[in-house]
Motif scaffolding. Structure first.
Motif, PDB file in Angstrom:
ATOM      1  N   SER A 192       0.861  -1.184   0.000  1.00  0.00           N
ATOM      2  CA  SER A 192       0.000   0.000   0.000  1.00  0.00           C
ATOM      3  C   SER A 192       0.893   1.227   0.000  1.00  0.00           C
ATOM      4  CB  SER A 192      -0.903  -0.006   1.243  1.00  0.00           C
ATOM      5  OG  SER A 192      -1.355   1.299   1.536  1.00  0.00           O
ATOM      6  N   SER A 193       0.880   1.975  -1.084  1.00  0.00           N
ATOM      7  CA  SER A 193       1.699   3.179  -1.170  1.00  0.00           C
ATOM      8  C   SER A 193       0.946   4.359  -0.565  1.00  0.00           C
ATOM      9  CB  SER A 193       2.052   3.494  -2.625  1.00  0.00           C
ATOM     10  OG  SER A 193       2.747   4.723  -2.708  1.00  0.00           O
ATOM     11  N   GLY A 194       1.690   5.234   0.106  1.00  0.00           N
ATOM     12  CA  GLY A 194       1.074   6.401   0.721  1.00  0.00           C
ATOM     13  C   GLY A 194       1.518   7.702   0.090  1.00  0.00           C
ATOM     14  N   VAL A 195       1.915   7.650  -1.183  1.00  0.00           N
ATOM     15  CA  VAL A 195       2.326   8.866  -1.884  1.00  0.00           C
ATOM     16  C   VAL A 195       1.520   8.995  -3.172  1.00  0.00           C
ATOM     17  CG1 VAL A 195       4.667   8.807  -0.952  1.00  0.00           C
ATOM     18  CG2 VAL A 195       4.191   7.684  -3.133  1.00  0.00           C
ATOM     19  N   SER A 196       1.418  10.231  -3.658  1.00  0.00           N
ATOM     20  CA  SER A 196       0.754  10.478  -4.945  1.00  0.00           C
ATOM     21  C   SER A 196       1.554  11.518  -5.720  1.00  0.00           C
ATOM     22  CB  SER A 196      -0.682  10.955  -4.733  1.00  0.00           C
ATOM     23  OG  SER A 196      -0.711  12.164  -3.997  1.00  0.00           O
ATOM     24  N   ALA A 197       1.441  11.463  -7.037  1.00  0.00           N
ATOM     25  CA  ALA A 197       2.182  12.380  -7.899  1.00  0.00           C
ATOM     26  C   ALA A 197       1.670  13.804  -7.726  1.00  0.00           C
ATOM     27  CB  ALA A 197       2.046  11.941  -9.353  1.00  0.00           C
ATOM     28  N   ILE A 198       2.596  14.746  -7.818  1.00  0.00           N
ATOM     29  CA  ILE A 198       2.227  16.156  -7.686  1.00  0.00           C
ATOM     30  C   ILE A 198       2.965  16.951  -8.763  1.00  0.00           C
ATOM     31  CG2 ILE A 198       4.028  16.514  -5.941  1.00  0.00           C
ATOM     32  CD1 ILE A 198       2.227  18.636  -4.667  1.00  0.00           C
ATOM     33  N   GLY A 199       2.243  17.835  -9.459  1.00  0.00           N
ATOM     34  CA  GLY A 199       2.850  18.657 -10.486  1.00  0.00           C
ATOM     35  C   GLY A 199       3.073  17.913 -11.790  1.00  0.00           C
ATOM     36  N   PRO A 200       3.672  18.589 -12.783  1.00  0.00           N
ATOM     37  CA  PRO A 200       3.904  17.979 -14.102  1.00  0.00           C
ATOM     38  C   PRO A 200       5.080  17.019 -14.082  1.00  0.00           C
ATOM     39  CG  PRO A 200       4.855  20.167 -14.040  1.00  0.00           C
ATOM     40  CD  PRO A 200       4.141  19.987 -12.727  1.00  0.00           C
ATOM     41  N   ARG A 201       5.306  16.357 -15.205  1.00  0.00           N
ATOM     42  CA  ARG A 201       6.469  15.502 -15.350  1.00  0.00           C
ATOM     43  C   ARG A 201       7.645  16.354 -15.827  1.00  0.00           C
ATOM     44  NH1 ARG A 201       7.306   9.724 -18.341  1.00  0.00           N
ATOM     45  NH2 ARG A 201       6.962  10.888 -20.248  1.00  0.00           N
ATOM     46  N   TYR A 202       8.856  15.972 -15.379  1.00  0.00           N
ATOM     47  CA  TYR A 202      10.066  16.722 -15.709  1.00  0.00           C
ATOM     48  C   TYR A 202      11.060  15.825 -16.436  1.00  0.00           C
ATOM     49  CZ  TYR A 202       8.460  20.383 -12.505  1.00  0.00           C
ATOM     50  OH  TYR A 202       7.736  21.375 -11.895  1.00  0.00           O
ATOM     51  N   LYS A 203      11.990  16.501 -17.150  1.00  0.00           N
ATOM     52  CA  LYS A 203      13.081  15.799 -17.820  1.00  0.00           C
ATOM     53  C   LYS A 203      14.406  16.334 -17.306  1.00  0.00           C
ATOM     54  CE  LYS A 203      14.999  14.682 -22.381  1.00  0.00           C
ATOM     55  NZ  LYS A 203      14.841  14.855 -23.856  1.00  0.00           N
ATOM     56  N   ALA A 204      15.274  15.432 -16.843  1.00  0.00           N
ATOM     57  CA  ALA A 204      16.588  15.837 -16.352  1.00  0.00           C
ATOM     58  C   ALA A 204      17.453  16.285 -17.527  1.00  0.00           C
ATOM     59  CB  ALA A 204      17.252  14.678 -15.616  1.00  0.00           C
ATOM     60  N   VAL A 205      18.045  17.490 -17.402  1.00  0.00           N
ATOM     61  CA  VAL A 205      18.872  18.038 -18.475  1.00  0.00           C
ATOM     62  C   VAL A 205      20.356  17.784 -18.193  1.00  0.00           C
ATOM     63  CG1 VAL A 205      19.531  20.144 -19.705  1.00  0.00           C
ATOM     64  CG2 VAL A 205      17.151  19.796 -18.977  1.00  0.00           C
ATOM     65  N   SER A 206      20.783  18.035 -16.979  1.00  0.00           N
ATOM     66  CA  SER A 206      22.176  17.767 -16.595  1.00  0.00           C
ATOM     67  C   SER A 206      22.197  17.141 -15.210  1.00  0.00           C
ATOM     68  CB  SER A 206      22.995  19.059 -16.597  1.00  0.00           C
ATOM     69  OG  SER A 206      22.507  19.958 -15.621  1.00  0.00           O
ATOM     70  N   VAL A 207      23.119  16.213 -15.025  1.00  0.00           N
ATOM     71  CA  VAL A 207      23.185  15.450 -13.773  1.00  0.00           C
ATOM     72  C   VAL A 207      24.644  15.371 -13.328  1.00  0.00           C
ATOM     73  CG1 VAL A 207      22.800  13.229 -12.665  1.00  0.00           C
ATOM     74  CG2 VAL A 207      21.160  14.068 -14.352  1.00  0.00           C
ATOM     75  N   LYS A 208      24.879  15.636 -12.041  1.00  0.00           N
ATOM     76  CA  LYS A 208      26.218  15.523 -11.466  1.00  0.00           C
ATOM     77  C   LYS A 208      26.113  14.835 -10.119  1.00  0.00           C
ATOM     78  CE  LYS A 208      30.185  18.194  -9.837  1.00  0.00           C
ATOM     79  NZ  LYS A 208      30.740  19.555  -9.593  1.00  0.00           N
ATOM     80  N   GLU A 209      26.947  13.803  -9.905  1.00  0.00           N
ATOM     81  CA  GLU A 209      26.935  13.060  -8.647  1.00  0.00           C
ATOM     82  C   GLU A 209      28.175  13.397  -7.830  1.00  0.00           C
ATOM     83  OE1 GLU A 209      26.696   8.967  -9.657  1.00  0.00           O
ATOM     84  OE2 GLU A 209      24.692   9.097 -10.528  1.00  0.00           O
ATOM     85  N   THR A 210      27.985  13.556  -6.511  1.00  0.00           N
ATOM     86  CA  THR A 210      29.096  13.804  -5.600  1.00  0.00           C
ATOM     87  C   THR A 210      29.032  12.825  -4.437  1.00  0.00           C
ATOM     88  OG1 THR A 210      27.817  15.462  -4.374  1.00  0.00           O
ATOM     89  CG2 THR A 210      29.212  16.254  -6.184  1.00  0.00           C
ATOM     90  N   GLN A 211      30.207  12.464  -3.903  1.00  0.00           N
ATOM     91  CA  GLN A 211      30.295  11.542  -2.777  1.00  0.00           C
ATOM     92  C   GLN A 211      30.693  12.307  -1.521  1.00  0.00           C
ATOM     93  OE1 GLN A 211      29.930   7.902  -2.676  1.00  0.00           O
ATOM     94  NE2 GLN A 211      29.914   8.437  -0.497  1.00  0.00           N
ATOM     95  N   SER A 212      29.968  12.059  -0.427  1.00  0.00           N
ATOM     96  CA  SER A 212      30.299  12.673   0.852  1.00  0.00           C
ATOM     97  C   SER A 212      30.254  11.610   1.934  1.00  0.00           C
ATOM     98  CB  SER A 212      29.322  13.807   1.172  1.00  0.00           C
ATOM     99  OG  SER A 212      28.021  13.284   1.393  1.00  0.00           O
ATOM    100  N   GLU A 213      30.486  12.026   3.178  1.00  0.00           N
ATOM    101  CA  GLU A 213      30.462  11.080   4.284  1.00  0.00           C
ATOM    102  C   GLU A 213      29.075  10.483   4.490  1.00  0.00           C
ATOM    103  OE1 GLU A 213      31.959  12.944   7.756  1.00  0.00           O
ATOM    104  OE2 GLU A 213      34.018  13.111   7.012  1.00  0.00           O
TER     105      GLU A 213
END
Length: 504
Positions: free
Chosen positions: A291-312
């Motif tokens: 049983s999920s307790g979340v629902s979609a909100i707002g429009p759909r988006y497309k990722a244009v640029s993505v950057k990953e960083t590592q931290s503690e």
């Protein structure tokens, strides 16, 4: 030759005059310690005792006694108030330290046997029946804060012990070397599970995996590899971000979550089918729903640029995005402001939204790439209530199908409900829905009185389930394609047993 007169038969008196069915009815209501003594009375009684112990059983109880030692005694006494052959045990404690977990683990090992795999974990809430009153409750840590008049400073314990014939059960840890940085030995973990299952059942995929993740453990890469390695039939359920200790059935010592060489990031209880089970044993099956307790909100988006960083604290993803069908690249804060929701936001890829700035959206974790589409989700009590209703309908239809099959088979091979397990989010419960026992309702409505045990934790592990509350086909596709880690959800595992056909 004269026939000798027959000697008069001595009439049966006392227990000797009781028929087998009545003996079994008496014995199966005997506390476990007395039951062990009864098995030594005679060969007939020993046979009856073995027959009782061969049947599936799930026993569970909780105690809110503020004295941890008394609470432990109450749940152990209740769980062992009827005969059971302990095959596995799970103890969940509201607000406790590792010291008490170790004490609990030691006592349970002494009571249940050194070969019983045991997991003891901390949790934010428990679901089950009170060991003293028998009343069903959903108890959250926050309930102790609200009830200032209560003498309980915030302690509760839930104990679940089970025996499932036709299966073998063992615990396996996910280890992380202390000197090798933040990378856990995921491949070894997956291979341990596959090897154990293959040695027991002939299949590398077990029937059920119950997982508990550590406080700082990142279970996303773990679940991705398990999801790829296991067959579609394998159900995985459990909780994340908790302190835990465990004891393997093949080890003569306790494992305290870490050692001089390794940290333990997670532990899994593996339920594998026994290919060498006796011919007269029936079949255990697991039936699951979420049983999920979340629902979609707002429009759909497309990722244009993505950057990953590592931290503690782990991996973080910085991304810029545009609305579907538009060209303007939006800053992270602009996206959040446009959604107009102060409730926790979730990316459909299973990533938590931390914050936004003028250029980027900052989310915890990884797994989203440039060009990927995503939605935001927020916690939604109405969606969760509807999902619980759908889960209840699913179990009701399952029960009707069983009855129909039983009628067609003339009562042969009828299914028995052994019990149920629940893994829910600590953000749900009475404060979320406005009334109590909503997360328990799918079991309470359809299988009242069955043994049921559950926890409220910080994130849910779930795999092998069907989402039962998607609004449309596109949303359904998006949800089933995301990772096996969830929030604001409740995961259900129903255990059933089909006895073997009687031999003529």
């Amino acid at each position: 030759m004269e026939k000798k007169p027959k000697e008069p038969q001595t009439p049966l008196t006392g227990f000797a005059s009781i028929n087998e069915d009545l003996v079994q009815n008496i014995l199966k209501r005997t506390p476990a310690t007395s039951f062990a003594s009864a098995a030594c009375v005679s060969k007939s009684w020993n046979d009856n005792c073995n027959q009782i112990l061969s049947k599936p059983k799930l026993a569970s109880a909780f105690s809110l006694n503020p004295d941890p030692k008394v609470a432990l005694q109450e749940v152990v006494s209740k769980v062992l108030s009827e005969p059971i052959r302990p095959q596995f045990a799970i103890a969940n404690v509201i607000e406790s330290g590792v010291e008490y977990l170790s004490e609990t683990l030691n006592l349970l090992a002494a009571k249940l046997g050194s070969k019983t795999p045991i997991i003891v974990s901390c949790t934010n809430g428990i679901i089950g029946r009170d060991a003293v009153t028998g009343e069903h409750k959903e108890v959250m840590l926050e309930d102790f804060w609200v009830d200032a008049a209560s003498n309980n400073s915030g302690f509760g314990m839930l104990l679940t012990v089970g025996y499932l014939p036709g299966l073998k059960v063992e615990a396996f840890p996910l280890l992380r070397p202390r000197k090798a940085g933040p990378v856990a030995m995921i491949d070894n973990f997956v291979m341990d599970i596959k090897n154990y299952s293959a040695s027991v059942s002939g299949s590398a995929s077990p029937a059920l995996i119950i997982m508990f993740g550590g406080e700082e453990a990142d279970l996303k890469p773990v679940m991705e590899k398990l999801d790829h390695a296991m067959s579609r039939e394998t159900i995985i359920a459990g909780g994340m971000r908790s302190q835990f200790l465990y004891r393997r059935g093949t080890e003569a010592r306790n494992v305290n979550g870490s050692s001089t060489k390794y940290f333990t990031d997670a532990v899994a209880l593996i339920f594998a089918r026994d290919e060498d089970k006796p011919s007269g044993e029936g079949k255990i099956q697991f039936h699951s729903a979420i049983s999920s307790g979340v629902s979609a909100i707002g429009p759909r988006y497309k990722a244009v640029s993505v950057k990953e960083t590592q931290s503690e604290t782990g991996l973080t993803t910085w991304l810029a995005a545009r609305r579907e069908g538009e060209q303007e690249i939006l800053g992270g804060q602009m996206i959040i402001d446009s959604i107009e929701s102060e409730i926790l936001l979730l990316l459909s890829h299973g990533l938590l939204v931390n914050r936004g700035d003028g250029e980027h959206l900052l989310v915890s974790g990884d797994g989203i790439g440039s060009g990927d589409y995503f939605h935001f989700y927020h916690s939604d009590p109405k969606a969760a209530l509807s999902a619980c209703s759908n889960v209840s309908t699913y179990f009701r239809n399952l029960k009707l199908d069983w009855r129909s099959c039983q009628l067609h088979a003339g009562g042969v091979g009828s299914k028995e409900v052994v019990g149920g397990l629940v893994f829910s989010c600590w953000g749900r419960g009475q404060s979320f829905f406005g009334h109590s026992n909503v997360d328990s309702s799918p079991f309470l409505d359809n299988f009242p009185g069955i043994p049921m045990a559950g926890i409220f934790g910080c994130g849910e592990v779930g795999r092998g389930f069907t989402m039962l509350n998607a609004d449309d086909h596109e949303d359904q596709e998006e949800k089933t394609s995301c990772c096996c880690l969830h929030v604001y959800s409740t995961i259900y595992v129903l255990v059933s047993y089909t006895p073997a056909p009687l031999k003529h």
